[in-house]
Write a protein that holds these residues in place. Structure first.
Motif, PDB file in Angstrom:
ATOM      1  N   VAL A  36      -2.447  -1.571   6.447  1.00  0.00           N
ATOM      2  CA  VAL A  36      -3.120  -2.634   5.495  1.00  0.00           C
ATOM      3  C   VAL A  36      -3.135  -4.074   6.247  1.00  0.00           C
ATOM      4  O   VAL A  36      -2.346  -4.317   6.867  1.00  0.00           O
ATOM      5  N   LEU A  50       0.812  -1.196   0.022  1.00  0.00           N
ATOM      6  CA  LEU A  50      -0.016  -0.143  -0.141  1.00  0.00           C
ATOM      7  C   LEU A  50       0.921   1.267   0.103  1.00  0.00           C
ATOM      8  O   LEU A  50       1.833   1.678   1.007  1.00  0.00           O
ATOM      9  N   LEU A  55      -3.492   0.515  -3.620  1.00  0.00           N
ATOM     10  CA  LEU A  55      -3.081  -0.895  -2.906  1.00  0.00           C
ATOM     11  C   LEU A  55      -2.777  -1.935  -4.324  1.00  0.00           C
ATOM     12  O   LEU A  55      -3.587  -1.902  -5.190  1.00  0.00           O
TER      13      LEU A  55
END
Length: 326
Positions: A117, A60, A77
């Motif tokens: 993330v 990310l 992402l």
């Protein structure tokens, strides 16, 4: 586990491997003897990473260009494929452009700086956005839903910020700055805060969110209401969380004195790696600091399936990924 690294940050694990990211956007996997490159995303600051139970690693990238704009390849992402180009899963900045922060206190309410993330077992991915102050859930096809929004908190201005800041003790509404997300051993989703300006020490919270939530609100004035409840308080400048066995959560603090004191001084600051244990009735219990005062600007942490803990430091300059004994 790995030394001579440039600004190591993200840490995840898969079987016997520790996976980590560095400043140029490269992501590597090592077992302590052999190291291989898993891929590379746009760099400048090491991406956040996580690896799913099936061995799929996600990277990310953050936002936050010099003028508040998103740099090329930022706020995105990616799914990594060893030996091949990374695949874009979702453009986080594009989603946030139509998902303004209703509690915004500074800069644009549509600003995006995804920072944390966590890969879920069903193939979706959680993303915490440090600028939009929310938690998102991303599907493999790029579909996104807003799981929860973190409201700002009124804090007191600390001393030592200089004449340009309000006087010490002045109440100030500070944004949450959702930097981190992990899944606990209880299956719940946990989000950690950095705390925006004036970065008052001891005001960063950890929130516990019911899995599958959509549109939850994490409210420090009503911390025990709804699908997002305050789990722990009293932390400073959280930049990563890692869910461990038996309800433990590893909490990474960038700087004990706060991120703002680091920026003001321009000097390396001592951070912290803290184990937060779970108490009764899913409440936070006691906490224990590991390798006290030995970590400079730590960036990320992860447990492996055997309960071993790994941490990266520092996020700027030459660094390493360590296994921590406790």
């Amino acid at each position: 586990m790995a030394t001579g690294l440039d600004g190591p940050r993200g840490v995840s694990t898969y079987r016997g491997y520790v996976i980590y990211s560095v400043t140029d956007g490269s992501v590597y996997a090592t077992n302590g003897k052999k190291t291989r490159k898993l891929g590379q995303v746009p760099g400048g600051f090491a991406p956040a990473i996580d690896t799913s139970a099936r061995g799929v690693t996600y990277a990310l990238t953050g936002g936050g260009g010099p003028e508040g704009d998103t740099p090329p390849g930022g706020a995105t992402l990616y799914r990594l494929r060893p030996g091949k180009s990374p695949v874009v899963v979702a453009d986080i900045a594009k989603y946030q452009a139509h998902d303004p922060d209703p509690y915004n206190q500074a800069d644009s309410p549509t600003e995006s700086n995804p920072f944390g993330v966590a890969a879920l077992r069903d193939g979706t991915v959680l993303v915490s956005d440090a600028a939009n102050n929310d938690l998102l859930r991303v599907w493999p096809n790029g579909h996104i839903k807003t799981v929860a929004r973190l409201k700002p908190r009124t804090v007191k201005v600390p001393a030592g910020l200089g004449s340009s800041a309000p006087p010490a003790g002045t109440p100030f509404v500070a944004e949450a700055v959702a930097t981190s997300v992990t899944v606990g051993s209880d299956g719940y989703w946990y989000v950690g805060e950095l705390r925006g300006f004036p970065a008052t020490p001891g005001t960063s919270e950890i929130w516990r969110i019911r899995p599958g939530s959509v549109g939850a609100v994490c409210d420090p004035t009503k911390p025990n209401k709804g699908n997002c409840k305050r789990y722990a308080d009293g932390y400073t400048s959280i930049v990563d969380l890692a869910g461990g066995p038996h309800g433990t959560i590893a909490v990474v603090e960038l700087a004990k004195a706060s991120w703002l004191q680091f920026e003001l001084s321009g000097k390396p600051q001592v951070g912290a790696l803290i184990l937060q244990f779970q108490g009764r009735h899913h409440k936070a219990g006691y906490r224990k600091e590991l390798v006290r005062n030995k970590l400079i600007l730590p960036g990320g942490a992860a447990f492996n399936r055997w309960g071993q803990l790994f941490v990266s430091a520092p996020v700027f300059g030459p660094g390493a990924v360590y296994r921590v004994k406790f």
